[in-house]
Design an enzyme around this catalytic site. Structure first.
Site, PDB file in Angstrom:
ATOM      1  N   HIS A   1      -2.607   1.062  -1.347  1.00 57.99           N
ATOM      2  CA  HIS A   1      -3.010   0.664  -0.054  1.00 57.99           C
ATOM      3  C   HIS A   1      -2.356   1.440   1.065  1.00 57.99           C
ATOM      4  O   HIS A   1      -3.074   1.594   2.345  1.00 57.99           O
ATOM      5  CB  HIS A   1      -3.072  -0.861   0.154  1.00 57.99           C
ATOM      6  CG  HIS A   1      -1.707  -1.452   0.650  1.00 57.99           C
ATOM      7  ND1 HIS A   1      -0.608  -1.375  -0.098  1.00 57.99           N
ATOM      8  CD2 HIS A   1      -1.334  -1.702   2.081  1.00 57.99           C
ATOM      9  CE1 HIS A   1       0.453  -2.043   0.514  1.00 57.99           C
ATOM     10  NE2 HIS A   1      -0.028  -2.004   1.863  1.00 57.99           N
TER      11      HIS A   1
ATOM     12  N   HIS B   1       6.540   1.007   6.349  1.00 58.04           N
ATOM     13  CA  HIS B   1       5.476   1.344   5.359  1.00 58.04           C
ATOM     14  C   HIS B   1       5.953   2.634   4.341  1.00 58.04           C
ATOM     15  O   HIS B   1       5.646   3.696   4.502  1.00 58.04           O
ATOM     16  CB  HIS B   1       4.252   2.035   6.209  1.00 58.04           C
ATOM     17  CG  HIS B   1       3.685   0.934   6.901  1.00 58.04           C
ATOM     18  ND1 HIS B   1       3.707   0.837   8.489  1.00 58.04           N
ATOM     19  CD2 HIS B   1       2.614   0.142   6.839  1.00 58.04           C
ATOM     20  CE1 HIS B   1       3.079  -0.050   8.853  1.00 58.04           C
ATOM     21  NE2 HIS B   1       2.425  -0.799   7.672  1.00 58.04           N
TER      22      HIS B   1
ATOM     23  N   PHE C   1       7.513   2.600   0.108  1.00 56.01           N
ATOM     24  CA  PHE C   1       7.407   2.146  -1.341  1.00 56.01           C
ATOM     25  C   PHE C   1       7.654   0.805  -1.676  1.00 56.01           C
ATOM     26  O   PHE C   1       7.062   0.067  -2.425  1.00 56.01           O
ATOM     27  CB  PHE C   1       7.939   3.129  -2.501  1.00 56.01           C
ATOM     28  CG  PHE C   1       7.506   2.726  -3.972  1.00 56.01           C
ATOM     29  CD1 PHE C   1       6.268   3.030  -4.261  1.00 56.01           C
ATOM     30  CD2 PHE C   1       8.308   1.851  -4.391  1.00 56.01           C
ATOM     31  CE1 PHE C   1       5.900   2.614  -5.356  1.00 56.01           C
ATOM     32  CE2 PHE C   1       7.877   1.411  -5.710  1.00 56.01           C
ATOM     33  CZ  PHE C   1       6.852   1.582  -6.408  1.00 56.01           C
TER      34      PHE C   1
END
Length: 529
Positions: A303, A263, A265
């Site tokens: 998100h 998780h 960039f």
């Protein structure tokens, strides 16, 4: 400069009718002064004492105690065991009350004020009751330990003082790069490979055909490519987005993704690029309003902002600050939304600055709805709702459109297996690395461990087969009912990935069986000997 004597204090004591002079440094601790008084009185150093002035008032034993003279000496009185017991009981009661306050749901912000008030109250009571300063220090240390224990249970590492949210103001002007037709085409396809660039380069996206370009030139070239997505969709023009603000926003977004194995960039970029690909392949601009397209792209970018690398299950089981703050309801997704709009709240990063309040409210609500939809705990609920609408889908029905947008961002969020094997497989390694980090911590903290995250129980094929068969393919096939064109580009690659992992599992099973027989034969051979 002051004299050396100013660093020392002198007091006089009445010890059994004789005057005892006591000299100590003004930097002494209360505990050191108390031991000095015990020595002067001829009692054990750990004896509890009360210090009384000539009027019988209790004097605090510390470096700031009032100066006296030989004519008005202090009287030192050892405390009886009964007095000590009463005061110890009082102190324990006070400490228990403080501990109870800290146990209330770990409400950090409220506790900051409560702790300050409690400490002030404790100090007043200690002074009035004649309790020793050393006990106040012990109480402070206990409170500090409680704070540290609470902090150690919180792994989320929130943005400290909004340091990471500070936008970059040094965005220079740079030449407009003209992307080749090949580059633009590659950007629109789900086969795009983001592993060609380092994480900081992925921020600025896609290919730079001039491999001789220097790092800085390459960076700005890729930044132009990322802006191309917003320009190509007409979002910059239609919503009058300031190009410099767009650059600052993207850089600030990049700075607020953590360097997690999965998780991070690069994941944010892949999800956004897949959304751009779906918009192009499915001709969504013919179906949706431009506001809807802006919401889809922006939600994809934001998100997973500030994802800590540990999922909602861990947050809830470990009772982290995130879980407490959001009442165990999608704590991570709520946090991603909060960080996104913290960034938008800064004028230098607000790409929505030209929207009127009502339009911004619509953008905000739409973005939050999509980010919250990425919580996999809601997968069944969202997909079932979409299945009920898909056969009679109505683009004029706002509820239908919102449900479709929720499914689209879900597809993009977990779309790695849509990509070619050489692009998709490294993501499985990254995901398992993050899973294993979490399960190792859960074991260390005595928390439940999910089997699919346990390094001792899961393999790459077992991790992927069920997920592809029962999550990815059913969802993409449902979307395919509205957009048949995704079958070749997205659904067929998923089926091929499923088949490949099933073959790998068969090979693994066969090898395990051979190894098992070898072990049995060795065991039997040992017994015969």
């Amino acid at each position: 400069m002051g004299s050396a004597s100013s660093a020392y204090r002198v007091i006089y004591l009445d010890v059994d009718g004789r005057i005892q002079k006591v000299v100590f440094s003004r930097f002494c601790s209360p505990c050191d002064i108390k031991e000095l008084l015990c020595t002067a009185l001829g009692v054990p150093r750990n004896t509890s004492l009360s210090l009384l002035d000539s009027s019988g008032a209790i004097v605090s034993i510390d470096p700031t105690m009032p100066h006296n003279t030989e004519r008005s000496p202090y009287r030192v009185v050892p405390m009886t065991s009964g007095q000590l017991a009463d005061k110890e009981e009082l102190f324990q009661n006070v400490l228990t009350q403080v501990a109870e306050q800290f146990s209330r749901a770990f409400k950090i912000n409220e506790l900051k004020t409560e702790v300050t008030n409690r400490l002030a109250m404790l100090e007043k009571r200690v002074e009035l009751e004649g309790m020793k300063v050393v006990e106040i220090e012990k109480c402070r240390n206990d409170i500090k330990k409680l704070r540290e224990e609470m902090a150690s249970r919180n792994n989320s590492n929130f943005l400290e003082d909004n340091k990471k949210l500070t936008p970059r103001r040094d965005v220079p002007s740079y030449p407009k790069y003209h992307l080749s037709k090949e580059t633009v085409e590659a950007l629109r396809l789900p086969t795009f490979d983001a592993w060609q660039w380092e994480p900081n380069e992925v921020l600025l996206i896609v290919a730079c055909l001039n491999t001789r370009a220097g790092p800085e030139q390459l960076q700005w070239n890729m930044l132009s490519c990322l802006e191309h997505m917003y320009h190509d969709l007409g979002l910059v023009k239609d919503f009058n987005i300031n190009p410099i603000t767009l650059k600052r926003w993207l850089l600030c977004i990049h700075d607020n993704y953590k360097n997690n194995p999965f998780h991070n960039f690069r994941h944010c970029f892949c999800v956004t690029q897949m959304m751009y690909s779906m918009i192009c392949i499915c001709n969504l601009q013919e179906k949706f309003t431009q506001v809807d397209i802006l919401i889809l792209m922006t939600a994809a970018v934001c998100h997973d902002l500030d994802h800590p690398g540990f999922n909602n299950t861990y947050q809830i089981n470990a009772r982290t600050e995130l879980a407490v703050r959001y009442n165990d309801i999608s704590p991570l997704e709520n946090h991603h939304c909060a960080v996104a709009f913290q960034i938008f709240s800064q004028p230098d990063c607000n790409i929505f600055s030209n929207f009127d309040p009502e339009a911004f409210k619509q953008i905000r609500q739409g973005t939050i709805t999509l980010i919250l939809a990425t919580d996999m705990a809601r997968h069944g609920e969202i997909l079932d709702s979409f299945k009920q609408k898909v056969d009679n889908f109505d683009y004029a029905d706002e509820e239908h459109v919102t449900c479709l947008k929720m499914v689209l961002i879900k597809c993009c969020d977990i779309s790695n297996e849509v990509r070619p094997m050489e692009v998709a497989e490294p993501w499985v390694d990254c995901l398992l690395e993050e899973y294993f980090m979490q399960s190792d911590r859960e074991k260390a903290e005595g928390l439940p461990v999910a089997p699919f995250m346990d390094r001792e129980k899961v393999t790459k094929p077992t991790a992927q087969i069920g997920f592809i068969k029962f999550v990815l393919i059913p969802m993409f096939e449902t979307v395919m009912k509205l957009f048949p064109q995704i079958e070749e580009a997205m659904v067929q690659p998923l089926r091929e990935s499923r088949d490949r992992y099933e073959e790998l599992k068969q090979i693994d099973d066969a090898m395990n069986e051979v190894q098992k027989k070898k072990s049995e034969n060795l065991t039997m051979g040992g017994k015969k000997k």
